[in-house]
Design a protein around this motif. Structure first.
Motif, short mmCIF file in Angstrom:
data_model
loop_
_atom_site.label_atom_id
_atom_site.label_comp_id
_atom_site.label_asym_id
_atom_site.label_seq_id
_atom_site.Cartn_x
_atom_site.Cartn_y
_atom_site.Cartn_z
N ARG A 63 0.78 -1.20 -0.10
CA ARG A 63 0.05 -0.04 -0.22
C ARG A 63 0.71 1.23 0.04
N LEU A 64 1.94 1.00 0.82
CA LEU A 64 2.97 2.59 0.71
C LEU A 64 3.66 2.56 -0.44
N GLY A 65 3.89 1.52 -0.93
CA GLY A 65 4.51 1.69 -2.41
C GLY A 65 3.58 2.19 -3.65
N ARG A 66 2.38 1.85 -3.49
CA ARG A 66 1.45 2.11 -4.39
C ARG A 66 1.18 3.88 -4.26
N ILE A 67 1.08 4.09 -2.91
CA ILE A 67 0.73 5.52 -2.52
C ILE A 67 2.17 6.45 -2.98
N ALA A 68 3.35 5.93 -2.77
CA ALA A 68 4.50 6.65 -3.07
C ALA A 68 4.65 6.76 -4.87
N GLY A 69 4.41 5.72 -5.40
CA GLY A 69 4.08 6.04 -7.06
C GLY A 69 3.21 6.80 -7.48
N LEU A 70 2.04 7.08 -6.69
CA LEU A 70 1.16 7.97 -7.04
C LEU A 70 1.58 9.46 -6.70
N VAL A 71 2.21 9.58 -5.63
CA VAL A 71 2.59 11.07 -4.99
C VAL A 71 3.75 11.35 -6.21
N SER A 72 4.47 10.51 -6.64
CA SER A 72 5.52 11.12 -7.52
C SER A 72 4.93 11.45 -9.01
N LEU A 73 3.85 10.83 -9.16
CA LEU A 73 3.16 11.58 -10.42
C LEU A 73 2.49 12.97 -10.12
N VAL A 74 2.14 13.12 -8.83
CA VAL A 74 1.68 14.29 -8.52
C VAL A 74 2.68 15.35 -8.58
#
Length: 358
Positions: A263-274
């Motif tokens: 879950r943290l990895g998914r969130i980190a990936g999305l944050v990088s897109l932001v």
């Protein structure tokens, strides 16, 4: 854009953080002047700092280091007001009077557009400036003025004429000490501390003709309307920084497990897109790349989903850390600001997809 802009801004942020981090709220803006943060985004400190991108880098870093959206947005509001309105539209005398003092942190300028019960809609604004002798007399009320309680000069949008039932606007530089100008407190928004807001009452404020900023027929479409988009675009940087802060704090609190790692990895990936989309959107304001309205809309919608995921992740943490709770409340509050104009832009984007097929 100069390649050293990030390095220069980061150095100044690090200087500020080294002396400020232990007691941020005691004097939230005082130490920024000493670190040169108020030069960011303004002319005079070199091309590396004279960009919207420089303001966004600083705003993102402030949010990422502190988790305080109010501090990051309050800083950005000061710099954007000075850059967009004074550096962008003021005459040489006005710029010489105000910009050096703003850059030194001696003066804070605040923009006053919205009014009680009217928002910022041009049809409903009532504050007016009537010609009087060699100048104007300004009467009316303004509300939701970011940094208003600490501002030294206000840029007040006022009706200067009505032609064919259409209001024409001018923007006036009005110092705080002007007779008839009264700063009125508003209910404190604790979640946005240390940012502050106020109302203004302008009861027959006499200003010289030299107080008028720009000489266009109508300042609303030239200044007020474009500023809303600039502010919204640069504001994605504070959201980007807050997401980094929330991700780091959340990771430190939740249990280590394979599921939580995914879950943290998914969130980190999305944050990088932001991060990436925010950076590209702001760079376009400086003429570096193409402006894409969908980009800012997408950043805010993706950020909303990320915050929702972080909230879901934090359900396992009880009691919730006060700083995280405050940051989430600040995010909710700022997300509700200008919601209707954002919906209009989103609908316009959707309608354009149909238009392109016709």
């Amino acid at each position: 854009m100069p390649q050293d802009s990030s390095l220069e801004v980061t150095k100044r942020i690090d200087d500020w953080w080294s002396i400020e981090k232990h007691d941020i709220l005691a004097d939230p803006f005082g130490k920024m002047a000493g670190a040169g943060l108020f030069q960011i985004g303004l002319p005079g400190a070199g091309a590396a700092l004279d960009t919207y991108r420089a303001i966004a880098i600083a705003e993102q870093a402030i949010a990422a280091k502190t988790g305080l959206l109010g501090l990051a947005s309050g800083f950005a509001a000061r710099q954007l007001t000075a850059r967009f309105f004074i550096s962008g539209f003021a005459d040489a005398s006005q710029r010489a009077t105000w910009l050096p003092r703003i850059a030194a942190g001696q003066v804070c300028a605040a923009i006053a557009i919205s009014e009680p019960g009217a928002g910022a809609h041009p049809k409903h604004l009532q504050t007016a400036a009537e010609p009087h002798g060699a100048g104007y007399v300004v009467r009316g009320r303004k509300a939701w003025i970011t940094n208003g309680p600490i501002a030294d000069v206000f840029l007040v949008l006022s009706v200067i004429a009505v032609e064919d039932e259409r209001k024409r606007y001018g923007l006036f530089l009005i110092p705080r000490e002007t007779t008839g100008l009264v700063v009125k407190p508003m209910q404190a928004l604790d979640a946005l501390a240390p940012a502050s807001h106020c109302e203004l009452e302008l009861d027959g404020c006499r200003v010289p003709a030299a107080a008028l900023v720009g000489h266009m027929a109508d300042a609303y479409p030239v200044m007020a309307l474009p500023f809303r988009d600039v502010e919204d675009t640069v504001g994605t940087a504070s959201i980007s920084g807050l997401l980094s802060w929330l991700l780091e704090k959340s990771a430190a609190l939740i249990e280590r497990s394979e599921e939580n790692a995914l879950r943290l990895g998914r969130i980190a990936g999305l944050v990088s897109l932001v991060h990436a989309a925010s950076r590209l959107a702001v760079m376009a304001l400086d003429g570096d790349g193409q402006e894409v309205p969908a980009r800012t809309i997408g950043v805010r919608l993706l950020a909303r989903d990320i915050v929702s995921e972080i909230r879901d992740l934090l359900v396992q943490v009880k009691p919730l850390d006060d700083a995280i709770a405050r940051a989430l409340a600040a995010y909710d509050l700022l997300s509700s600001v200008a919601r209707e104009p954002r919906k209009v832009r989103q609908a316009r984007l959707g309608n354009s997809l149909w238009s392109e097929k016709l």
